[in-house]
Design a protein around this motif. Structure first.
Motif, mmCIF file in Angstrom:
data_model
loop_
_atom_site.group_PDB
_atom_site.id
_atom_site.type_symbol
_atom_site.label_atom_id
_atom_site.label_comp_id
_atom_site.label_asym_id
_atom_site.label_seq_id
_atom_site.Cartn_x
_atom_site.Cartn_y
_atom_site.Cartn_z
ATOM 1 N N GLN A 87 8.415 -12.360 3.898
ATOM 2 C CA GLN A 87 7.078 -12.160 3.329
ATOM 3 C C GLN A 87 6.763 -10.675 3.164
ATOM 4 N N GLY A 88 7.260 -9.834 4.063
ATOM 5 C CA GLY A 88 7.070 -8.388 3.929
ATOM 6 C C GLY A 88 7.758 -7.837 2.698
ATOM 7 N N VAL A 89 8.941 -8.349 2.396
ATOM 8 C CA VAL A 89 9.675 -7.925 1.199
ATOM 9 C C VAL A 89 8.925 -8.388 -0.053
ATOM 10 N N ILE A 90 8.449 -9.617 -0.027
ATOM 11 C CA ILE A 90 7.714 -10.161 -1.169
ATOM 12 C C ILE A 90 6.426 -9.367 -1.393
ATOM 13 N N ILE B 296 -1.697 6.803 -7.645
ATOM 14 C CA ILE B 296 -0.841 5.621 -7.765
ATOM 15 C C ILE B 296 0.610 5.999 -7.529
ATOM 16 N N SER B 297 1.019 7.153 -8.025
ATOM 17 C CA SER B 297 2.387 7.616 -7.801
ATOM 18 C C SER B 297 2.649 7.833 -6.310
ATOM 19 N N HIS B 298 1.685 8.404 -5.624
ATOM 20 C CA HIS B 298 1.817 8.625 -4.177
ATOM 21 C C HIS B 298 1.887 7.291 -3.429
ATOM 22 N N ILE B 299 1.054 6.350 -3.819
ATOM 23 C CA ILE B 299 1.061 5.025 -3.177
ATOM 24 C C ILE B 299 2.361 4.296 -3.495
ATOM 25 N N ARG B 300 2.869 4.452 -4.722
ATOM 26 C CA ARG B 300 4.135 3.819 -5.097
ATOM 27 C C ARG B 300 5.279 4.310 -4.202
ATOM 28 N N ALA B 301 5.267 5.609 -3.881
ATOM 29 C CA ALA B 301 6.300 6.151 -2.987
ATOM 30 C C ALA B 301 6.209 5.492 -1.614
ATOM 31 N N LEU C 270 8.312 1.460 2.241
ATOM 32 C CA LEU C 270 8.071 0.245 3.015
ATOM 33 C C LEU C 270 9.006 -0.873 2.569
ATOM 34 N N TYR C 271 9.290 -0.948 1.270
ATOM 35 C CA TYR C 271 10.208 -1.964 0.765
ATOM 36 C C TYR C 271 11.595 -1.795 1.374
ATOM 37 N N ARG C 272 12.090 -0.571 1.380
ATOM 38 C CA ARG C 272 13.417 -0.327 1.979
ATOM 39 C C ARG C 272 13.426 -0.733 3.454
ATOM 40 N N TYR D 274 14.809 -7.469 7.090
ATOM 41 C CA TYR D 274 15.128 -8.839 6.719
ATOM 42 C C TYR D 274 16.630 -9.087 6.756
ATOM 43 N N GLU D 275 17.405 -8.152 6.253
ATOM 44 C CA GLU D 275 18.850 -8.324 6.243
ATOM 45 C C GLU D 275 19.424 -8.366 7.654
#
Length: 167
Positions: free
Chosen positions: A28-31, A126-131, A136-138, A144-145
């Motif tokens: 769910q964190g990845v999603i 938005i660019s800063h938040i995207r980073a 967080l995604y990584r 998860y892996e």
């Protein structure tokens, strides 16, 4: 004998269910991160192409299929002096059960940034938040892996161990 065998099988299935459930929570964190990226893309495109205000962005978000366990329907679509957009945004995300502190921080910072500066300032925000979302995604993908397989294995093995002890 059949009762013991049935109980053992139920413990195996129960352990397996617990392990898969814990692994699913990590997924769910990845999603969340992929959906947050989708949300950021929508906000960015609305601001960049249409120079949209927060209410236009909300109208667009209501049309999109974003799976973030939040109802964008509670957010206002037009300005009203009685309703504060940023307060509504914050309460909508704070009402999500089971949201991680990192995820909540990202969404609250997006909500507090939208509509507060000019176009370039919002795009930089938005660019800063995207980073932050990419970082967080990584992290979530790595968890998860590594832990997902561990949780599934431990669930099955612990259920099997208890099941064998009962039999």
């Amino acid at each position: 004998m059949w009762i013991r065998l049935s109980a053992g099988l139920l413990f195996i299935l129960g352990g397996m269910f617990c392990g898969f459930n814990m692994a699913d929570k990590l997924k769910q964190g990845v999603i969340f991160c992929t959906e947050a990226e989708k949300l950021l893309n929508i906000c960015e495109s609305e601001i960049r192409s249409n120079n949209s205000d927060v209410y236009s962005i909300v109208r667009r978000l209501k049309k999109e299929n974003i799976n973030m366990r939040i109802s964008f329907e509670r957010l206002p679509e037009c300005y009203s002096p009685e309703v504060d957009f940023h307060q509504q945004w914050n309460s909508s995300f704070r009402s999500i059960s089971g949201i991680d502190a990192d995820e909540l921080d990202i969404m609250l910072s997006l909500g507090s940034m939208l509509g507060t500066t000019d176009t370039e300032g919002q795009l930089k925000g938005i660019s800063h938040i995207r980073a932050k979302v990419e970082q967080l995604y990584r992290k979530r993908q790595s968890e998860y892996e590594k832990k997902g397989r561990l949780y599934r294995s431990i669930g099955v093995l612990s259920g099997a161990a208890v099941g064998v002890m009962i039999i």
